[in-house]
Scaffold this active site. Structure first.
Site, short mmCIF file in Angstrom:
data_model
loop_
_atom_site.label_atom_id
_atom_site.label_comp_id
_atom_site.label_asym_id
_atom_site.label_seq_id
_atom_site.Cartn_x
_atom_site.Cartn_y
_atom_site.Cartn_z
N TRP A 171 67.28 42.89 25.83
CA TRP A 171 67.76 42.86 27.20
C TRP A 171 67.67 41.48 27.84
O TRP A 171 68.12 41.29 28.96
CB TRP A 171 66.97 43.86 28.07
CG TRP A 171 65.49 43.89 27.75
CD1 TRP A 171 64.85 44.80 26.95
CD2 TRP A 171 64.48 42.97 28.18
NE1 TRP A 171 63.52 44.51 26.85
CE2 TRP A 171 63.26 43.38 27.60
CE3 TRP A 171 64.48 41.83 29.00
CZ2 TRP A 171 62.05 42.71 27.81
CZ3 TRP A 171 63.28 41.15 29.20
CH2 TRP A 171 62.09 41.60 28.62
N ASN A 172 67.08 40.50 27.14
CA ASN A 172 66.82 39.24 27.87
C ASN A 172 68.02 38.30 27.94
O ASN A 172 68.17 37.62 28.95
CB ASN A 172 65.57 38.53 27.33
CG ASN A 172 65.61 38.30 25.86
OD1 ASN A 172 66.20 39.07 25.13
ND2 ASN A 172 65.00 37.23 25.41
N LYS A 229 74.07 48.01 18.87
CA LYS A 229 73.35 48.84 19.84
C LYS A 229 72.61 47.90 20.79
O LYS A 229 71.60 47.29 20.44
CB LYS A 229 72.33 49.76 19.17
CG LYS A 229 71.84 50.82 20.17
CD LYS A 229 70.39 51.23 20.00
CE LYS A 229 69.38 50.32 20.64
NZ LYS A 229 69.31 50.36 22.11
N GLY A 245 64.33 40.89 18.92
CA GLY A 245 63.44 41.67 19.78
C GLY A 245 62.00 41.39 19.43
O GLY A 245 61.66 40.30 18.95
N GLU A 271 65.03 37.97 14.48
CA GLU A 271 64.67 36.89 15.41
C GLU A 271 63.68 37.52 16.38
O GLU A 271 64.06 38.34 17.20
CB GLU A 271 65.94 36.37 16.09
CG GLU A 271 65.81 34.96 16.57
CD GLU A 271 65.31 34.92 17.99
OE1 GLU A 271 64.06 34.81 18.16
OE2 GLU A 271 66.13 35.00 18.91
N LEU A 272 62.40 37.16 16.23
CA LEU A 272 61.34 37.94 16.87
C LEU A 272 60.61 37.13 17.94
O LEU A 272 61.15 36.19 18.50
CB LEU A 272 60.38 38.46 15.79
CG LEU A 272 61.08 39.21 14.65
CD1 LEU A 272 60.08 39.63 13.58
CD2 LEU A 272 61.84 40.42 15.18
N CYS A 288 62.38 34.36 24.09
CA CYS A 288 61.60 34.29 22.85
C CYS A 288 61.03 32.89 22.65
O CYS A 288 59.97 32.72 22.08
CB CYS A 288 62.46 34.70 21.67
SG CYS A 288 64.01 33.79 21.58
N GLU A 309 48.95 36.13 22.29
CA GLU A 309 50.04 37.12 22.25
C GLU A 309 51.18 36.76 23.19
O GLU A 309 50.97 36.15 24.24
CB GLU A 309 49.49 38.51 22.56
CG GLU A 309 48.82 39.16 21.36
CD GLU A 309 49.67 39.07 20.09
OE1 GLU A 309 50.88 39.33 20.14
OE2 GLU A 309 49.12 38.70 19.03
N GLU A 310 52.37 37.21 22.83
CA GLU A 310 53.55 36.94 23.65
C GLU A 310 53.47 37.75 24.95
O GLU A 310 53.35 38.97 24.92
CB GLU A 310 54.80 37.34 22.86
CG GLU A 310 56.09 36.99 23.56
CD GLU A 310 57.32 37.30 22.72
OE1 GLU A 310 57.38 38.40 22.13
OE2 GLU A 310 58.22 36.45 22.65
P1 NDP Z 1 61.97 45.83 21.49
O1 NDP Z 1 61.77 44.93 20.34
O2 NDP Z 1 61.36 47.18 21.39
O3 NDP Z 1 63.54 46.00 21.76
C1 NDP Z 1 64.53 45.16 21.21
C2 NDP Z 1 65.72 45.98 20.74
O4 NDP Z 1 65.29 46.91 19.74
C3 NDP Z 1 66.32 46.85 21.86
O5 NDP Z 1 67.71 47.00 21.66
C4 NDP Z 1 65.63 48.18 21.63
O6 NDP Z 1 66.34 49.25 22.20
C5 NDP Z 1 65.62 48.25 20.13
N1 NDP Z 1 64.61 49.13 19.55
C6 NDP Z 1 63.45 49.55 20.10
N2 NDP Z 1 62.78 50.35 19.24
C7 NDP Z 1 63.55 50.43 18.12
C8 NDP Z 1 63.39 51.08 16.86
N3 NDP Z 1 62.32 51.81 16.57
N4 NDP Z 1 64.36 50.92 15.94
C9 NDP Z 1 65.45 50.16 16.19
N5 NDP Z 1 65.65 49.54 17.36
C10 NDP Z 1 64.71 49.66 18.32
O7 NDP Z 1 61.48 45.07 22.77
P2 NDP Z 1 61.04 45.67 24.19
O8 NDP Z 1 62.23 45.82 25.01
O9 NDP Z 1 60.20 46.90 24.04
O10 NDP Z 1 60.12 44.50 24.72
C11 NDP Z 1 58.76 44.46 24.31
C12 NDP Z 1 58.33 43.06 24.03
O11 NDP Z 1 59.13 42.53 22.98
C13 NDP Z 1 58.54 42.08 25.16
O12 NDP Z 1 57.49 42.14 26.06
C14 NDP Z 1 58.61 40.79 24.43
O13 NDP Z 1 57.30 40.34 24.16
C15 NDP Z 1 59.29 41.14 23.13
N6 NDP Z 1 60.73 40.83 23.14
C16 NDP Z 1 61.14 39.74 22.48
C17 NDP Z 1 62.46 39.39 22.51
C18 NDP Z 1 62.95 38.17 21.81
O14 NDP Z 1 63.99 37.63 22.17
N7 NDP Z 1 62.28 37.72 20.77
C19 NDP Z 1 63.47 40.16 23.24
C20 NDP Z 1 62.93 41.34 23.88
C21 NDP Z 1 61.61 41.64 23.81
P3 NDP Z 1 65.87 49.78 23.65
O15 NDP Z 1 65.72 48.58 24.52
O16 NDP Z 1 66.98 50.66 24.02
O17 NDP Z 1 64.56 50.48 23.41
#
Ligand code: NDP
Length: 501
Positions: free
Chosen positions: A163-164, A187, A240, A262-263, A296, A393-394
């Site tokens: 979502w970012n 997705k 994510g 890309e985490l 990230c 931690e992030e």
């Molecule tokens: P997530 O990693 O959970 O979400 C990222 C994407 O993965 C979203 O589209 C999410 O869908 C999807 N997703 C979630 N669970 C699953 C699963 N089990 N299998 C497949 N896809 C899945 O991040 P969060 O939104 O929960 O954020 C939590 C933390 O992650 C943040 O606080 C931050 O630290 C980190 N983050 C890092 C990002 C980066 O750019 N590196 C980006 C976003 C978060 P949905 O949103 O619909 O659950």
């Protein structure tokens, strides 16, 4: 209530969006839907279908079928024409798309306008590679053979994006995938599902055949997991959190799908005593408070030479205290709210734990009591333990931790003492030190006297728990191709069938 996928954005109604599968606007088979919130207004502004496993099947089947339709028959030259058209259409609609991004994510309109006017460059850059995926002619070690390679499309790509920066991070995957000749199912996050649907209308207008780009909407643990685990997906491209990325990699491993991940990150900014301290202060602000720290590559760990520690912290704190928080759509705003309730709770929880552990709050420290909602004050923490959660931690929020160092080796050791390895920066006027330190940092990207700069042509990605593979740059297109080797027998002779040769 509006009923088209290009639903108008008005404050008074909840806009109604549908998924796009095989060029059709569709509901989930179950008929279930969910609302997406405007994090600034804190109310639902749009709704989208909540896809289940059978919807994922339909999207993947559409993408598979498109590979053997007109898209699969196109040359790289023909794909490039469509990609350039798509870039032009995104440029045409950049303002509208930026408003949608801001509405859904709470990110500043000025940042999203910048991103949207830049995204076309990804399609232009990769369109330039679509017709240059040359294999090689390999001189054989056998006199009667010649061999050559082809870079063929990997097939069906499943993209899961957060979502970012929803459209930017989607473009980082879609542009090289299209150049390679793949088809695509995305997705988006349930927090920001709308702009991927809006993009589908432009993909259609550009002339891509149905099924090349499909959008399914829903929740991560159900819809996202079903997509990552789908046996007919050839590659999963994910951005994510590290935790979810690992779970996605496990799901993909069950059917040996390729992955790029890309985490998260916890990137360090190293400031040496000879640095331009004003420039460094500005870079530190850009690194951790831009996008409210929800990026990230956030430069969330400031490592500063003890001799300039107090001066730099004072400058960063002074600037942090003048940051304008408010409506992300207002051009004067510098920091918007956290993008969603779980993120707000995560950041406030980590700040409470840091306070309990004895961190000194140089400024900020928690929610903005004046604005309320999901707003967090820009926060600078000193006196933190190098092993504490807030340092390791992030946070994914506007929180900077500061640690002093005395020597270059100590600075590098502190920077590398992280399970993450996404990015980092070195602030110094000494050209030797700048490069020397950049080489020793265990990170995928290092900026020297700068922060938070990316481009379509420069690889981006992480080491360690920050990811697998690279996005952007020439190499990224090969993350979406499979190399095929072809051996050609030249003489027509037969040979001993029971030997390898
Ligand atoms: P997530 O990693 O959970 O979400 C990222 C994407 O993965 C979203 O589209 C999410 O869908 C999807 N997703 C979630 N669970 C699953 C699963 N089990 N299998 C497949 N896809 C899945 O991040 P969060 O939104 O929960 O954020 C939590 C933390 O992650 C943040 O606080 C931050 O630290 C980190 N983050 C890092 C990002 C980066 O750019 N590196 C980006 C976003 C978060 P949905 O949103 O619909 O659950």
């Amino acid at each position: 209530m509006s009923t088209t996928t290009d639903a108008p954005v008005t404050a008074a109604e909840v806009a109604y969006y549908q998924m796009v599968i095989n060029g059709e606007r569709v509901e989930a088979h179950s008929g279930a839907r969910f609302d997406t919130l405007d994090p600034y207004a804190q109310k639902a502004w749009a709704s989208a279908p909540d896809a289940g496993a059978s919807d994922v099947d339909a999207a993947v089947a559409a993408a598979r079928a498109a590979l053997s339709g007109p898209w699969g028959a196109m040359t790289g030259f023909q794909r490039a024409v469509l990609m350039r058209r798509l870039g032009d259409l995104i440029a045409r609609d950049a303002d509208t798309l930026a408003v949608l991004e801001t509405r859904d994510s709470g990110k500043l309109l000025r940042e999203m306008s910048g991103q949207l006017s830049y995204i076309p460059q990804w399609f232009y850059y990769y369109s330039g590679l679509a017709d240059k995926l040359e294999g090689s002619a390999i001189p054989s070690d056998k006199p009667n053979f010649f061999a050559y390679t082809r870079h063929e499309p990997l097939g069906v790509v499943a993209a899961i994006v957060p979502w970012n920066s929803p459209l930017l991070l989607l473009a980082w995957k879609l542009a090289p995938a299209l150049a390679a000749g793949c088809t695509f199912v995305v997705k988006p996050s349930d927090h920001t599902p709308i702009t991927a649907i809006a993009l589908a209308a432009l993909v259609e207008e550009a002339g891509f055949p149905p099924g090349v780009f499909n959008v399914i909407t829903g929740y991560g643990p159900a819809t996202g997991q079903a997509l990552a685990a789908h046996p007919d997906v050839d590659k999963v491209a994910f951005t994510g959190s590290t935790t979810t990325g690992i779970s996605v990699a496990h799901a993909a491993a069950d059917h040996l799908s390729r992955v790029t991940l890309e985490l998260g990150g916890k990137s360090a900014q190293l400031v040496f005593p000879d640095a331009d301290i004003d420039a460094a202060a500005n870079g530190v602000i850009a690194g951790v408070f831009a996008a409210s720290g929800q990026t990230c590559m956030a430069g969330a760990r400031l490592l500063v030479h003890r001799s300039v520690h107090d001066e730099l912290v004072a400058k960063v704190v002074a600037r942090a205290e003048t940051i304008t928080l408010g409506n992300p759509a207002d051009p004067a705003t510098e920091m918007g709210p956290m993008a969603n309730a779980p993120q707000f709770e995560k950041v406030t929880g980590m700040l409470a734990a840091a306070r309990k552990e004895g961190a000194t709050i140089a400024t900020g420290g928690g929610p903005d009591s004046g604005l309320g909602g999901f707003f967090i004050r820009p926060t600078v923490l000193t006196g933190v333990a190098p092993t504490s959660e807030i340092v390791c931690e992030e946070v994914f929020g506007p929180v900077l931790t500061v640690l002093p160092f005395d020597t270059e080796d100590e600075a590098i050791a502190l920077a590398n003492a992280s399970r993450y390895g996404l990015a980092g920066s070195v602030w110094t006027k000494d050209i030797h030190r700048g490069h020397r330190v950049a080489h020793r940092l265990r990170a995928g990207t290092v900026w020297i006297n700068a922060y938070r700069t990316v481009g379509p042509n420069v690889p981006f990605g992480g080491l360690k728990y920050s990811g697998v593979g690279r996005e952007n740059g020439i190499d990224a297109v090969y993350e979406y191709t499979e190399t095929k080797s072809i051996w050609v027998e030249l003489t027509g002779d037969t040979r001993d069938p029971f030997t390898l040769g």
